[in-house]
Design an enzyme around this catalytic site. Structure first.
Site, PDB file in Angstrom:
ATOM      1  CB  CYS A  28    -116.317  78.189  -4.565  1.00  0.00           C
ATOM      2  SG  CYS A  28    -116.457  77.170  -3.092  1.00  0.00           S
ATOM      3  CG  HIS A 549    -123.019  77.168  -2.872  1.00  0.00           C
ATOM      4  ND1 HIS A 549    -122.995  76.114  -3.753  1.00  0.00           N
ATOM      5  CD2 HIS A 549    -121.720  77.558  -2.727  1.00  0.00           C
ATOM      6  CE1 HIS A 549    -121.749  75.867  -4.110  1.00  0.00           C
ATOM      7  NE2 HIS A 549    -120.961  76.731  -3.512  1.00  0.00           N
TER       8      HIS A 549
END
Length: 628
Positions: A28, A549
Site C-alpha cells: 500500500c 491514508h
C-alpha cells in the site's frame, strides 16, 4: 548515487524464511504486505535492523513491513527477485486510472523498454558516420551496407518491438500482438503498397501506407485487440476456445488494423509532425527554448512521456530530432547545474549531500530527485534552471542542433554525430555547456533561502534556552495545514493501527469522516496517489510531506468505491478535490474508515499540533494542524 535495494530485498527475503515461505506480496502507500506459509520462520528482529524499515506488524494472517517513502523501491526489488505478487493480477490497469494517466502510462510502458535497442541502433549509426567521415569505409562498399542495415533494424521493425511491450501493458497475448505487427510489416503488403493497383478487402478500401518506423498505429491496435480478446473469449464455447479464440482475434483484428486503425494512427502521427513543423516555422529557434524552459513543469505532470513518440518518430523517419530530445537535454542539464550550485552554496550538510546526488542523477537524465528534492523545494533554483534551459534551447535552436539517438542527458554527446557532420557535435556541446553553466551561475545570482546550519541552530537554541530545537532543523517557522475531510477529530493514539498510533510514520492527527470527499490540505503537489486510491502522498509548497491514508486495510478493496480526481505530479490549490469514496459502501464491507493525516518529514520540524480537541467536529478546509 542511486541506492541499491536488491541487497535489502535479499536480507528481507532471508528474514521472511526464504522465497519458498512467501505465498504472495502486495503493498500500500507505506507498507509491504506479506502472506507466508509458516509464521515461525519470520525473523522480525532482522527485519527491524534494515534502515528502510520503520516497523513491523501482524494483522491476522498478513505480515506488514512499514517502509514509508521507500516502499515502492523495496517492493520492486522484491518483485525483481521473483517474489510472487498479486496487485497486478486482479487489477486491470486499463481501467484503474484517469484517461490522461492511462495514456501516459501506456506510452511509457511501450516506449521505455525500447530505449536500449534504440540507443544501440543510434550508436551504430554514429559509428558508421565516423567510419565514412574519416574515410575508413566507403559508402558504396558492402561493409557500409551491412553496418547500415544493422543500424536500421530497430527503427524498421519498431512496430514489432512496440507490439511486444504493448502486449504486456494491455494484457494481450504477445504472439497475437506480434502477429498484428507482422500484418503491418508483411513483405507482401509492403510490395502491394509500392504497386500501382488499389488494395481492397471484400470491397473495402485498404489505405496504402508504409508502417515501417511507425509508432502510434501498432499501440492503438494492440489496445483494441485487448477488447477484441475479451469479447471473443466471452462468446466462444469452452471446448473450442483453444482453436477458435486466436483465429477469431486475428480475423477481426487484421482487417480493423489495415482498414481503420492503421490509417487513423498514421494521420495522428502525421498531424503531430505537422503541428511541430508549424510551431517550428512560426516560432523558429525560439520553440526549442520555450519547450526546454517548460520541461520541468511538464515533468511534474508526467506528460513528458507523451512527447517521446513524437521525438522517436522524428528520429525514425527523418533520421534526427531537433526539438523534443534536444529540449530535454537542455532542461536536464540545467537541473543538474542548479543542483550542483545548491550543493556548493548550501551550508546544510544534508542539503549538500542531497543536491550533489540529485545533480549527478539529473546529469544522467533522471531529474525527479533534483526537481522535487532540491530546485522546486528551494523555489528560486527551479526558476534559474528553467531560464537557463530556455537559454540553452535558444542556442540549440539557433544552431539547429540535431540528435540522432533518443537521449536526454550528458550521454547525448555522441548522439550529435550524424548527417550534419562534426559541426553539429560542436554546437551540441556548446548547447550543453550553456545550459549547465547558465543554470549554475543563475542559481548563485538568484540565491535561495538555505536551511539553517547545525551551528546556527545550536547558537539559536542556546540564546533561547531551548534544548529541544538543538536536535531539529526546521524548514520554516510554522506551517498550517487544513482539514482534508469533514468529520470528527481523533488523536493518532486512538487509531486502531499500531503504525499510526505509535507515530512510526510521523506525527499528525486523524479524522473519522462524515462525507466521502478528500481535499488538498494546502497548496502543493500530489507526489503519489496509490492505484487503489486509498493513500495519497502530498508535498505542500512549504515543504511539509503529508500522508493522507483513507481507512485501515482499505488497500484490500483494490480501488473499489474510490475515485481519484488528480494524477501523480499534479499541482493543486488548497481545497482541490483529490479523492472521492463511497463512505456507506465501505462501511458495509466492514472497514474502519478513520483517515490518518501524518506529516512524514516531522524530523525537519519540532512537532505537529492538532488545533482541534479530540471528539470535535471539523469541516474540510478548516485549520487542522500546525507544524512548527
Amino acid at each position: 548515487m542511486k541506492k541499491d535495494y536488491l541487497e535489502t530485498a535479499d536480507t528481507l527475503i532471508a528474514a521472511m524464511g526464504g522465497k519458498d515461505n512467501i505465498i504472495r506480496l502486495f503493498h500500500c502507500m507505506t507498507r509491504l504486505r506479506f502472506y507466508v506459509k509458516d509464521k515461525t520462520k519470520v525473523n522480525e528482529k532482522e527485519i527491524l535492523k534494515l534502515s528502510e524499515v520503520s516497523g513491523v506488524n501482524w494483522h491476522e494472517e498478513q505480515f506488514q513491513v512499514i517502509a514509508g517513502n521507500e516502499v515502492n523501491a523495496v517492493y520492486k526489488a522484491l518483485e525483481n527477485k521473483g517474489i510472487p505478487t498479486d496487485d497486478t493480477r486482479e487489477t486491470d490497469p486499463v481501467n484503474q486510472k484517469g484517461v490522461v494517466s492511462r495514456v501516459v502510462d501506456a506510452i511509457t510502458g511501450c516506449m521505455t523498454p525500447m530505449i536500449p535497442a534504440l540507443t544501440a541502433a543510434g550508436m551504430i549509426k554514429v559509428v558508421l558516420t565516423l567510419l565514412t567521415t574519416f574515410h575508413l569505409v566507403s559508402d558504396t562498399s558492402s561493409t557500409y551496407q551491412v553496418i547500415s542495415f544493422i543500424g536500421d533494424v530497430t527503427f524498421y521493425f519498431m512496430p514489432f518491438l512496440i507490439a511486444a511491450n504493448a502486449a504486456k501493458i494491455f494484457r494481450v497475448n504477445q504472439s497475437l500482438a506480434l502477429f498484428i505487427a507482422g500484418v503491418y510489416l508483411s513483405p507482401v503488403f509492403v510490395s502491394m503498397v509500392a504497386g500501382d493497383a488499389a488494395i481492397t478487402l471484400f470491397g473495402l478500401p485498404v489505405t496504402k501506407v508504409t508502417y515501417s518506423y511507425s509508432v502510434i498505429p501498432v499501440i492503438l491496435m494492440v489496445w483494441i485487440t485487448h477488447y477484441i480478446e475479451l469479447v471473443v473469449d466471452r462468446i466462444t464455447p469452452k471446448m473450442v476456445k483453444l482453436i477458435l479464440n486466436p483465429t477469431l482475434v486475428i480475423l477481426i483484428s487484421a482487417p480493423i488494423a489495415l482498414i481503420v486503425v492503421g490509417p487513423i494512427g498514421t494521420i495522428i502521427g502525421n498531424g503531430l509532425a505537422v503541428a511541430i513543423n508549424f510551431l517550428s516555422a512560426k516560432l523558429g529557434f525560439v520553440i526549442v527554448g520555450i519547450l526546454a524552459a517548460l520541461f520541468p513543469f511538464i515533468v511534474m505532470t508526467g506528460m513528458h512521456h507523451a512527447l517521446t513518440p513524437i521525438g522517436l518518430n522524428a528520429i525514425a523517419t527523418g533520421g534526427s530530432d531537433t526539438l523534443i530530445f534536444v529540449s530535454q537535454v537542455c532542461s536536464n542539464l540545467a537541473q543538474s547545474g542548479s543542483s550542483f550550485a545548491v550543493a556548493v552554496k548550501s551550508k546544510d550538510s544534508n542539503m549538500k549531500q542531497l543536491a550533489s546526488a540529485a545533480a549527478v542523477s539529473a546529469l544522467m537524465g533522471i531529474t525527479e530527485p533534483a526537481l522535487y528534492g532540491v530546485t522546486l523545494k528551494l523555489k528560486r533554483p527551479v526558476v534559474a534552471a528553467s531560464v537557463a534551459a530556455g537559454i540553452g534551447g535558444i542556442v540549440g535552436g539557433l544552431f539547429q542542433v540535431s540528435l540522432y539517438i533518443a537521449q536526454n542527458c550528458i550521454m547525448a554527446i555522441p548522439a550529435f554525430i550524424g548527417d550534419k557532420g562534426m559541426s553539429n557535435l560542436l554546437y551540441g556541446i556548446i548547447m550543453i555547456i550553456v545550459s549547465f553553466v547558465a543554470s549554475f551561475i543563475l542559481t548563485f545570482i538568484l540565491g535561495f533561502e538555505d536551511v539553517k546550519s547545525d551551528n546556527e541552530i545550536k547558537e539559536s537554541s542556546e540564546a533561547q534556552g531551548t534544548t529541544e530545537i538543538q536536535q531539529r532543523n526546521p524548514l520554516v517557522e510554522k506551517v498550517e495545514l487544513y482539514a482534508p475531510v469533514t468529520g470528527t477529530v481523533k488523536t493518532l493514539a486512538n487509531v486502531a493501527d499500531k503504525t499510526f498510533a505509535d507515530k512510526v510514520l510521523g506525527d499528525g492527527a486523524a479524522i473519522f469522516p462524515s462525507e466521502g470527499r478528500v481535499y488538498a490540505p494546502a497548496d502543493g503537489t500530489v507526489v503519489n496517489i496509490m492505484d487503489t486510491k486509498h493513500g495519497i502522498m502530498f508535498v505542500a509548497d512549504s515543504g511539509a510531506e503529508i500522508l493522507i491514508h483513507i481507512g485501515l486495510d482499505t488497500v484490500n478493496l483494490k480501488g473499489k468505491y474510490f475515485k481519484s480526481y488528480v494524477t501523480d505530479g499534479e499541482r493543486v490549490k488548497k481545497g482541490a478535490l483529490l479523492v472521492e469514496f463511497d463512505l456507506e459502501a465501505i462501511k458495509k464491507e466492514g472497514y474502519d474508515l478513520t483517515i490518518s493525516v501524518v506529516v512524514t518529514n516531522i524530523s525537519d520540524y519540532i512537532k505537529a499540533v492538532c488545533m482541534e480537541k479530540e471528539g470535535s467536529e471539523i469541516s474540510a478546509g478548516e485549520k487542522f494542524l500546525t507544524v512548527v
